[in-house]
Write a protein that holds these residues in place. Sequence first.
Motif, short mmCIF file in Angstrom:
data_model
loop_
_atom_site.label_atom_id
_atom_site.label_comp_id
_atom_site.label_asym_id
_atom_site.label_seq_id
_atom_site.Cartn_x
_atom_site.Cartn_y
_atom_site.Cartn_z
N THR A 36 3.40 -6.78 2.87
CA THR A 36 4.25 -5.87 3.64
C THR A 36 3.38 -4.95 4.46
OG1 THR A 36 5.90 -5.88 1.87
CG2 THR A 36 6.08 -4.13 3.47
N THR A 37 3.66 -4.86 5.74
CA THR A 37 2.80 -4.08 6.63
C THR A 37 3.62 -3.28 7.64
OG1 THR A 37 1.12 -4.25 8.38
CG2 THR A 37 2.55 -6.15 8.09
N GLU A 39 -1.11 1.26 3.74
CA GLU A 39 -1.08 0.18 4.70
C GLU A 39 -2.12 -0.86 4.29
OE1 GLU A 39 0.79 -1.14 6.92
OE2 GLU A 39 -0.76 -2.64 7.18
N PRO A 40 -1.67 -2.02 3.78
CA PRO A 40 -2.61 -2.99 3.20
C PRO A 40 -3.64 -3.51 4.20
CG PRO A 40 -0.42 -3.94 3.38
CD PRO A 40 -0.27 -2.49 3.66
N GLY A 54 0.85 -1.19 0.00
CA GLY A 54 0.00 0.00 0.00
C GLY A 54 0.89 1.24 0.00
N VAL A 102 14.29 0.96 7.37
CA VAL A 102 14.85 2.01 6.52
C VAL A 102 15.83 2.79 7.39
CG1 VAL A 102 14.38 4.13 5.22
CG2 VAL A 102 12.77 2.21 5.11
N ASN A 156 9.37 13.59 -0.25
CA ASN A 156 10.07 13.32 1.01
C ASN A 156 11.33 14.16 1.23
OD1 ASN A 156 11.87 12.04 -0.64
ND2 ASN A 156 11.47 9.96 0.12
N1 SAM Z 1 2.74 0.46 4.88
C1 SAM Z 1 3.43 -0.74 4.62
C2 SAM Z 1 4.78 -0.71 5.29
O1 SAM Z 1 5.26 0.35 5.69
O2 SAM Z 1 5.36 -1.80 5.40
C3 SAM Z 1 3.58 -1.10 3.16
C4 SAM Z 1 3.87 0.01 2.19
S1 SAM Z 1 5.45 0.82 2.40
C5 SAM Z 1 5.40 2.01 1.08
C6 SAM Z 1 6.56 -0.45 1.83
C7 SAM Z 1 7.99 -0.29 2.23
O3 SAM Z 1 8.54 0.84 1.62
C8 SAM Z 1 8.23 -0.14 3.71
O4 SAM Z 1 9.12 -1.14 4.15
C9 SAM Z 1 8.86 1.23 3.83
O5 SAM Z 1 9.78 1.28 4.88
C10 SAM Z 1 9.52 1.38 2.48
N2 SAM Z 1 9.77 2.77 2.10
C11 SAM Z 1 8.89 3.79 2.00
N3 SAM Z 1 9.51 4.93 1.63
C12 SAM Z 1 10.83 4.62 1.50
C13 SAM Z 1 12.00 5.38 1.15
N4 SAM Z 1 11.94 6.67 0.86
N5 SAM Z 1 13.17 4.73 1.10
C14 SAM Z 1 13.26 3.40 1.39
N6 SAM Z 1 12.20 2.64 1.72
C15 SAM Z 1 11.01 3.25 1.80
#
Ligand code: SAM
Length: 371
Positions: free
Chosen positions: A132-133, A102-103, A100, A198, A234
């Motif tokens: 992924t959550t 958040e799925p 997502g 991250v 960001n």
């Molecule tokens: N909400 C869920 C989550 O956070 O796991 C799923 C979607 S989120 C967009 C998927 C992954 O993308 C997460 O592991 C998040 O840490 C990573 N993510 C988001 N923005 C990022 C960035 N700027 N650089 C690296 N990883 C990123």
Amino acid sequence: MAERVIPIVDKRSAVQAAAVPAQAIAATGDLRDELGRPLRDLRISVTDRCNFRCSYCMPKEVFDKNYPYLPHADLLSFEEITRLTQQFVAHGVRKIRLTGGEPLLRKNIEILIAQLAALRTPDGHALDLTLTTNGSLLARKAQALRAAGLARVTVSLDGLDDTVFRQMNDVDFPVAEVLRGIDAAQGAGLGPIKVNMVVKRGTNEHEILPMARHFRGTGIVLRFIEYMDVGATNGWRMDEVLPSAEVVKLIHTELPLVQLEPSAPGETAQRWSYADGGGEVGVISSVTQAFCGDCNRARLSTEGQVYLCLFATQGHDLRALLRGGASDAQLASAIAHIWQGRSDRYSQLRSTLAPDTGSGRRRVEMSYIGG
Ligand code: SAM
Ligand code: SF4
Ligand code: SF4
């Protein structure tokens, strides 16, 4: 009071209608893009909403209550997602990741999971079905997800220190609840579980060793992800990226590591094991070590657009075809045509590209197409 103006050019970047090619392209299970890369991995975003506001993904200033999230009618239904996924599987997809936003916020997600878990490859195998959550709802939902047929989960967790974690999710969410979710997922058999952290230099690098110590010996694979320049909101800066090589060096000084072979072609993580048998850790070096050469991933957005790269500025709209009455064969041909025209390799080219000044087309947001 003056009304707040929301830019029309939002996270959705540009869209191109997907076309059905005049000459049908049959699914052989071995579709190749312009650089010879097969299609094996499909990431499906089931919502553009999230209950966290991680600054590297959905900064509060942009994703506030006035943000134009998609109306429900624009989302693909579960039946539409499953029908499209079937065509992707016919072209060689073997791994599905729900993401997502958040799925777990998508209502009745278990129904979609059950539908996807019932799909079979042409030779009769189940798909590798994962999700992924951020873990916030996992304690409540782990059992139901497993019962619906989900194989495993990846949980995002950027630190163990409660103050740091609350700051990073920017909604004051406590770390203990995510840890409870991870326990529940382990208890429900949603493994092997991966935890993604991250790393942002100056924000949470001091959490690297505590995280490594915490997950070592648990059977959970911790992976450190370089902070990426995804999307356009960001405020990414190269000096906030902590290269994975430094992460590995840091862990190795306290907990000696031995490098492992990649587990599968197109694997994004470099894998290491603790020399004392404490299990595995990984690093995903999207910035400092591009892995576009064997990138086999496509991304399906919440409203049915296919993106061929995490850094794409344009999606290909499959929903219009779906809702316009296209047959399965026509959908499969359209997908083939899109993949065959793919030449994306953003991370390899990053250093040679002009900086994104915001004047051109916007890159799609990660919260919209998922990780
Ligand atoms: N909400 C869920 C989550 O956070 O796991 C799923 C979607 S989120 C967009 C998927 C992954 O993308 C997460 O592991 C998040 O840490 C990573 N993510 C988001 N923005 C990022 C960035 N700027 N650089 C690296 N990883 C990123
Ligand atoms: Fe939400 Fe995941 Fe993005 Fe954080 S990384 S804001 S949890 S979608
Ligand atoms: Fe794949 Fe694009 Fe990432 Fe390269 S930059 S690995 S092509 S998603």
